[in-house]
Design a protein around this motif. Structure first.
Motif: not given
Lengths: 321, 321
Positions: A144, A147-148, A151-152, B28-29, B31-32
């Motif tokens: 997680n 992913i953050i 994507f961010d 969660r995020q 996009d995910l």
């Protein structure tokens, strides 16, 4: 600090961990087996298995289960590095060629997946539901966090964001080492809770020092150019603290906005950060985490295990690589 | 055959499985979260969760644990598809855009890893060490099978190699559905062993029919050209049986040697295979697996669960998509 010092009480078990990790691909496809050997030969100081085993020694846990847990955690760590290097496109790690520099993305993904699968199998061999739940939870936290970050990327974290990020990236796995180890030992919930915080605080300090070394380390030792995080737009604690004190520095604002900087502007900004007192402040913060971590184990009777764990805490602050 | 028929006894639980899967990325995020929604909306007939729940119904297991297990298994399946599509470079699955067709390899890898992590967390929520061990073992079998296929692409399997391959690729996951479900039910080891074979044989038949449909299916329904496996050099059961009867067909030998064939030679070879009786022989072999699978549940008293499981076995042979 010689790292061998704090390995002394657990040297035999560490060999067993090493053997168990390498055995995971022995009867498998030959390229895969070679890849795992390559990864494990290149691989680090085994500080995570060492901490796992030392906590287990401190709390008098079952040796075989602790060895299995330590191997599972180091393989989980290895698997995340394989996928990380693919994601970042890194060609080298610790001066060694990464899997993705030599193989296709397909082979790299599967190698990581294979190592995940073997890590999960070993975790399951501890026969502890609580350990497996913590193992799965930690994997979820790590992924997680990645992913953050992916994507961010544009959302630059302040202090709180940074702390969340290094917890997900690094401290959660150290927390797994110490808490899962405690779960395999004959101790009460209060001790387990202490061990959560011991690993978590130790891991926070570990990553802060890592981020500082990116600014202060010899590039030949660290294996990448000084300030490489910032050059990639990754704003870690030294830059965050600098920015708090120098909110109007145009170079820093450009980095935050994701604008391209020339190499010489980067060089200059990195020098400004290093000269600003931010590095010293980082060490103060890391030291606070180390002190909190020490508190979690101070109450235990003296033993070689406790001494080694305290030495690891000292090493984390003093290390130069 | 209307697939809705065999879902009837477990419709309510299947909705809970669906809800549980979608809830995994809710906080969660964004996009995910969207990616998981996209994957789950595109996603299949939920035959694996259905079988998991029906076996659990047959053996009177705990509903909540069975729902959690079914969601864990379907997420594990989804995660392997995400990484598979990346590995194969597939742009479509069941007519829907794959994650890797829209995202970078980095984002695709992490999305798969995230879904793996959530699957592992749900598996751990069953509170069963045996289930978690089987879960980890199955992941290892699946990934190992993919690795052999990727690295040893040139080594063309005979019948035994084919059976190993489809066990790893497909039947092992069906075996997980039925065996892990039984592990959550108040039954003895003999029943658990039967359920291993029930799922394994069912899964073998499922994949054989899948491989036949690649030859016989309407390309508009299957979503890829007829004989697409062979055109990619993947030799499945129809071609293996054809090769046994026609060992000197030069086109087949060229495929085995990895030589390029023109489209028209491929078209012709595929027609030869379809006309050779190999398809009928494939159905005979699939039927033997289905019969073995039936045997594993014939001894149970009549119930809606048993009836639905028998309907699924019939559906697997008769399906056209």
């Amino acid at each position: 600090v010689d790292t061998i010092d704090f390995f002394t009480p657990i040297e035999g078990q560490l060999s067993s961990v090493e053997h168990m990790m390498r055995a995971q691909a022995e009867d498998r496809q030959i390229d895969l087996s070679n890849a795992l050997d390559h990864l494990l030969s290149a691989g680090g100081k085994r500080i995570r298995p060492a901490i796992t085993l030392l906590v287990g020694g401190l709390l008098a846990g079952d040796q075989n289960k602790l060895i299995t847990l330590a191997a599972a955690i180091e393989l989980l760590h290895t698997a995340t590095l394989v996928h990380d290097d693919l994601i970042d496109g890194s060609l080298l790690r610790r001066g060694n060629a990464t899997i993705n520099s030599q193989w296709t993305p397909a082979a790299t993904v599967l190698t990581g997946d294979f190592i995940f699968a073997r890590a999960a199998k070993l975790a399951a061999k501890t026969d502890s539901v609580a350990v497996m739940q913590l193992f799965a939870e930690t994997l979820a936290i790590i992924v997680n966090g990645e992913i953050i970050q992916l994507f961010d990327r544009q959302v630059q974290p302040g202090l709180d964001g940074y702390k969340n990020r290094i917890y997900a990236k690094t401290a959660s796995l150290f927390e797994l080492c110490t808490a899962a180890s405690a779960l395999l030992c004959p101790v009460n919930n209060q001790v387990i809770e202490s061990m959560h915080w011991f690993g978590r605080n130790l891991g926070m300090a570990f990553q802060i020092v890592d981020d500082v070394l990116d600014y202060t380390g010899e590039s030949s030792q660290v294996g990448k150019p000084v300030g490489s995080d910032l050059r990639q737009g990754i704003i870690t604690l030294p830059a965050i603290l600098y920015q708090i004190e120098n909110p109007a520095d145009p170079a820093m604002l450009d980095v935050i906005s994701g604008n391209d900087l020339s190499d010489s502007r980067f060089d200059q900004l990195i020098e400004h950060i290093k000269d600003s007192g931010a590095i010293e402040k980082c060490y103060e913060i890391a030291n606070e985490y180390i002190k909190a971590s020490q508190q979690s184990i101070m109450g235990f009777p003296e033993s070689t295990y406790k001494r080694s764990l305290l030495e690891i805490l000292a090493y984390i602050i003093r290390r130069r690589v």
